[in-house]
Write an enzyme that holds these catalytic residues in place. Structure first.
Site, PDB file in Angstrom:
ATOM      1  N   SER A  61      16.162 -27.241 -50.559  1.00 40.34           N
ATOM      2  CA  SER A  61      16.250 -27.428 -49.107  1.00 40.34           C
ATOM      3  C   SER A  61      16.271 -28.906 -48.744  1.00 40.34           C
ATOM      4  CB  SER A  61      15.072 -26.750 -48.407  1.00 40.34           C
ATOM      5  OG  SER A  61      15.006 -25.385 -48.739  1.00 40.34           O
TER       6      SER A  61
HETATM    7  N1  SAH Z   1      11.950 -23.628 -52.079  1.00 37.87           N
HETATM    8  C1  SAH Z   1      13.098 -23.974 -52.892  1.00 37.87           C
HETATM    9  C2  SAH Z   1      14.403 -23.653 -52.190  1.00 37.87           C
HETATM   10  C3  SAH Z   1      15.118 -22.590 -52.936  1.00 37.87           C
HETATM   11  S1  SAH Z   1      16.502 -21.814 -52.133  1.00 37.87           S
HETATM   12  C4  SAH Z   1      13.050 -25.429 -53.342  1.00 37.87           C
HETATM   13  O1  SAH Z   1      12.136 -26.150 -52.925  1.00 37.87           O
HETATM   14  O2  SAH Z   1      13.887 -25.832 -54.151  1.00 37.87           O
HETATM   15  C5  SAH Z   1      15.859 -20.163 -51.986  1.00 37.87           C
HETATM   16  C6  SAH Z   1      15.474 -19.469 -53.251  1.00 37.87           C
HETATM   17  O3  SAH Z   1      15.084 -18.149 -52.900  1.00 37.87           O
HETATM   18  C7  SAH Z   1      16.583 -19.311 -54.279  1.00 37.87           C
HETATM   19  O4  SAH Z   1      16.176 -19.901 -55.476  1.00 37.87           O
HETATM   20  C8  SAH Z   1      16.733 -17.792 -54.428  1.00 37.87           C
HETATM   21  O5  SAH Z   1      17.025 -17.379 -55.743  1.00 37.87           O
HETATM   22  C9  SAH Z   1      15.373 -17.304 -53.989  1.00 37.87           C
HETATM   23  N2  SAH Z   1      15.293 -15.908 -53.524  1.00 37.87           N
HETATM   24  C10 SAH Z   1      16.171 -15.222 -52.760  1.00 37.87           C
HETATM   25  N3  SAH Z   1      15.716 -13.973 -52.530  1.00 37.87           N
HETATM   26  C11 SAH Z   1      14.503 -13.866 -53.165  1.00 37.87           C
HETATM   27  C12 SAH Z   1      13.526 -12.832 -53.278  1.00 37.87           C
HETATM   28  N4  SAH Z   1      13.669 -11.636 -52.723  1.00 37.87           N
HETATM   29  N5  SAH Z   1      12.402 -13.093 -53.988  1.00 37.87           N
HETATM   30  C13 SAH Z   1      12.219 -14.303 -54.580  1.00 37.87           C
HETATM   31  N6  SAH Z   1      13.102 -15.317 -54.499  1.00 37.87           N
HETATM   32  C14 SAH Z   1      14.228 -15.108 -53.802  1.00 37.87           C
END
Ligand code: SAH
Length: 211
Positions: A61
């Protein structure tokens, strides 16, 4: 001085100019080396205020989004926080650096494993597991804060239940293309929600979100 210290200081100034005021949040973003969490290909863009691609077609993000969501949770040291969507592990590292006890769930196991390596390397208080975060993590509930870093059609029911009285949740809600950020506080077993526009996230995929 370490590599990128100047860039990171400039990023903090930019976040202040954009309205981030919580000193604990700003301190954590000033400490954590975001360049360690991005793809080596984009390391020179690590301190620009933008989202960047990571593996498995996901994104780390934008720093402003991380700061805004973290500030919205109004966290204090030792509070228990659940994150859905570990991704690179950057957001979880920010929370742990603020002294919170962090639980985080990621559905892509390769991302999870990379993030875990970072948590170990940085010696952080983060418990991470693989799986569908839309069902929450019941064993450690209730949480003082829940942060969902992917966009959902609605607020998953189990997450509401796993939030403590007085606890806050921040979650992007909307269509797959457009979301607003819902900020909820649980009062007398009900969620009081306000929404803030202007954010963009990858989809939350799971039992209580997108299929
Ligand atoms: N917080 C992260 C941003 C990741 S983007 C950072 O600091 O880098 C969002 C993430 O959510 C992705 O990696 C995706 O694989 C995950 N995601 C999507 N649906 C999900 C679910 N149901 N349970 C766990 N993770 C999920």
């Amino acid at each position: 001085m370490g590599r990128f210290d100047t860039e990171r200081k400039e990023m903090i100034e930019e976040l202040k100019n954009k309205g981030i005021t919580d000193a604990n949040v700003l301190d954590a973003l000033a400490k954590v080396e975001r360049h360690l969490f991005v793809d080596p290909m984009f390391v020179n863009k690590a301190y620009e205020d933008s989202a960047l691609p990571i593996a498995s077609e996901q994104t780390i993000s934008q720093p402003y989004t991380v700061a805004f969501m973290t500030q919205a949770l109004q966290l204090k040291k030792d509070m228990k926080v659940l994150e859905i969507g570990t991704g690179s592990g950057y957001q979880a590292t920010i929370l742990a650096t603020m002294g919170c006890r962090v639980f985080t769930i990621e559905r892509h196991l390769s991302l999870l494993n990379n993030a875990r390596k970072m948590f170990d390397k940085l010696n952080l208080r983060v418990a991470a597991k693989g799986g569908d975060g839309t069902i929450g993590w019941k064993e450690h509930a209730p949480y003082d804060g829940i942060i969902v870093t992917a966009g959902s059609p609605t607020i998953p029911e189990p997450l509401m239940h796993q939030l403590a009285e007085g606890g806050r949740i921040v979650i992007p809600i909307g269509t797959k293309e457009f979301q607003s950020l819902a900020i909820g506080i649980k009062i007398k077993d009900k969620l009081e929600v306000k929404e803030v526009e202007g954010f963009k996230f990858v989809p939350l995929i799971g039992k209580n979100a997108w299929s």
